[in-house]
Design a protein around this motif. Structure first.
Motif, PDB file in Angstrom:
ATOM      1  N   ASP A   9       9.289  12.643  63.207  1.00  0.00           N
ATOM      2  CA  ASP A   9       8.964  14.022  62.848  1.00  0.00           C
ATOM      3  C   ASP A   9       8.796  14.148  61.334  1.00  0.00           C
ATOM      4  OD1 ASP A   9       8.537  16.697  62.833  1.00  0.00           O
ATOM      5  OD2 ASP A   9      10.444  17.256  63.752  1.00  0.00           O
ATOM      6  N   LYS A  39      14.008  23.836  60.874  1.00  0.00           N
ATOM      7  CA  LYS A  39      12.915  23.365  61.726  1.00  0.00           C
ATOM      8  C   LYS A  39      13.079  24.010  63.088  1.00  0.00           C
ATOM      9  CE  LYS A  39       9.718  20.127  62.719  1.00  0.00           C
ATOM     10  NZ  LYS A  39       8.528  20.732  63.192  1.00  0.00           N
ATOM     11  N   SER A  49      10.260  24.125  65.853  1.00  0.00           N
ATOM     12  CA  SER A  49       9.578  23.339  66.864  1.00  0.00           C
ATOM     13  C   SER A  49       9.867  21.861  66.628  1.00  0.00           C
ATOM     14  CB  SER A  49       8.076  23.605  66.791  1.00  0.00           C
ATOM     15  OG  SER A  49       7.411  23.007  67.868  1.00  0.00           O
ATOM     16  N   LYS A  50      10.352  21.197  67.648  1.00  0.00           N
ATOM     17  CA  LYS A  50      10.721  19.789  67.529  1.00  0.00           C
ATOM     18  C   LYS A  50       9.821  18.946  68.435  1.00  0.00           C
ATOM     19  CE  LYS A  50      15.500  20.882  66.432  1.00  0.00           C
ATOM     20  NZ  LYS A  50      15.352  22.275  66.144  1.00  0.00           N
ATOM     21  N   ARG A  80       8.501  21.839  71.866  1.00  0.00           N
ATOM     22  CA  ARG A  80       7.623  22.650  71.020  1.00  0.00           C
ATOM     23  C   ARG A  80       7.872  24.124  71.302  1.00  0.00           C
ATOM     24  NH1 ARG A  80       5.825  19.193  67.201  1.00  0.00           N
ATOM     25  NH2 ARG A  80       4.966  17.327  68.150  1.00  0.00           N
ATOM     26  N   GLN A  81       7.834  24.949  70.250  1.00  0.00           N
ATOM     27  CA  GLN A  81       8.074  26.379  70.378  1.00  0.00           C
ATOM     28  C   GLN A  81       6.781  27.137  70.048  1.00  0.00           C
ATOM     29  OE1 GLN A  81      11.029  27.807  71.312  1.00  0.00           O
ATOM     30  NE2 GLN A  81      11.861  25.749  71.611  1.00  0.00           N
ATOM     31  N   TYR A  82       6.190  27.760  71.045  1.00  0.00           N
ATOM     32  CA  TYR A  82       4.964  28.539  70.862  1.00  0.00           C
ATOM     33  C   TYR A  82       5.285  30.015  71.061  1.00  0.00           C
ATOM     34  CZ  TYR A  82       2.653  24.046  71.323  1.00  0.00           C
ATOM     35  OH  TYR A  82       2.259  22.747  71.143  1.00  0.00           O
ATOM     36  N   ARG A  83       4.696  30.867  70.241  1.00  0.00           N
ATOM     37  CA  ARG A  83       4.920  32.303  70.332  1.00  0.00           C
ATOM     38  C   ARG A  83       3.599  33.042  70.170  1.00  0.00           C
ATOM     39  NH1 ARG A  83       9.026  30.627  71.804  1.00  0.00           N
ATOM     40  NH2 ARG A  83      11.082  30.801  70.915  1.00  0.00           N
ATOM     41  N   GLU A  93       2.253  27.712  67.197  1.00  0.00           N
ATOM     42  CA  GLU A  93       3.486  26.929  67.188  1.00  0.00           C
ATOM     43  C   GLU A  93       4.307  27.281  65.955  1.00  0.00           C
ATOM     44  OE1 GLU A  93       5.009  22.286  66.971  1.00  0.00           O
ATOM     45  OE2 GLU A  93       2.872  22.709  67.120  1.00  0.00           O
TER      46      GLU A  93
END
Length: 127
Positions: A4, A74, A76-77, A81-84, A121
């Motif tokens: 990452d 941080k 989103s890893k 993954r973090q989507y909004r 993301e």
């Protein structure tokens, strides 16, 4: 190989800031440069510069502001993954901090993403 690279960049900035350094260097990429641009536009860093010592050794040099960054997180890893959507982007410390998002219109701050009505993301939170 690094898993990452964005987390590595944020850790280097966090460590340099807590150690009281005024600058930090790390390997360059387009995404890292875009994140640095958003941080500069939001007032968290003084400036950044892309330095090419050779074709294979390209670095980003960031000049830090004193006491401007209190925290970096941080979101989103690689494993999650973090989507909004633009309506679901949470405010960092009641609007005092900034979320940085990777969207279809480029890397944007949460304020700019809401203004343009675009989601994406969530890369990190800065306060």
């Amino acid at each position: 190989m690094m898993t990452d690279p964005i987390a590595d960049m944020l850790t280097r900035i966090r460590n340099a800031n807590s150690a009281g350094h005024d600058r930090v260097e790390f390997p360059a990429s387009k995404l890292k440069a875009a994140v640095c641009k958003v941080m500069k536009d939001e007032g968290y860093i003084r400036s950044f510069k892309i330095i090419a010592k050779s074709t294979s050794d390209i670095k980003i040099k960031v000049l830090l502001k004193e006491d401007a960054i209190i925290g970096l997180e941080k979101v989103s890893k690689p494993g999650l993954r973090q989507y909004r959507g633009y309506k679901d982007i949470s405010r960092v410390i009641s609007g005092l901090g900034t979320s940085i998002l990777s969207t279809s219109q480029g890397v944007l701050s949460d304020r700019e993403a809401r203004k343009r009505k675009v989601g994406g993301e969530v890369i990190c939170n800065v306060w």
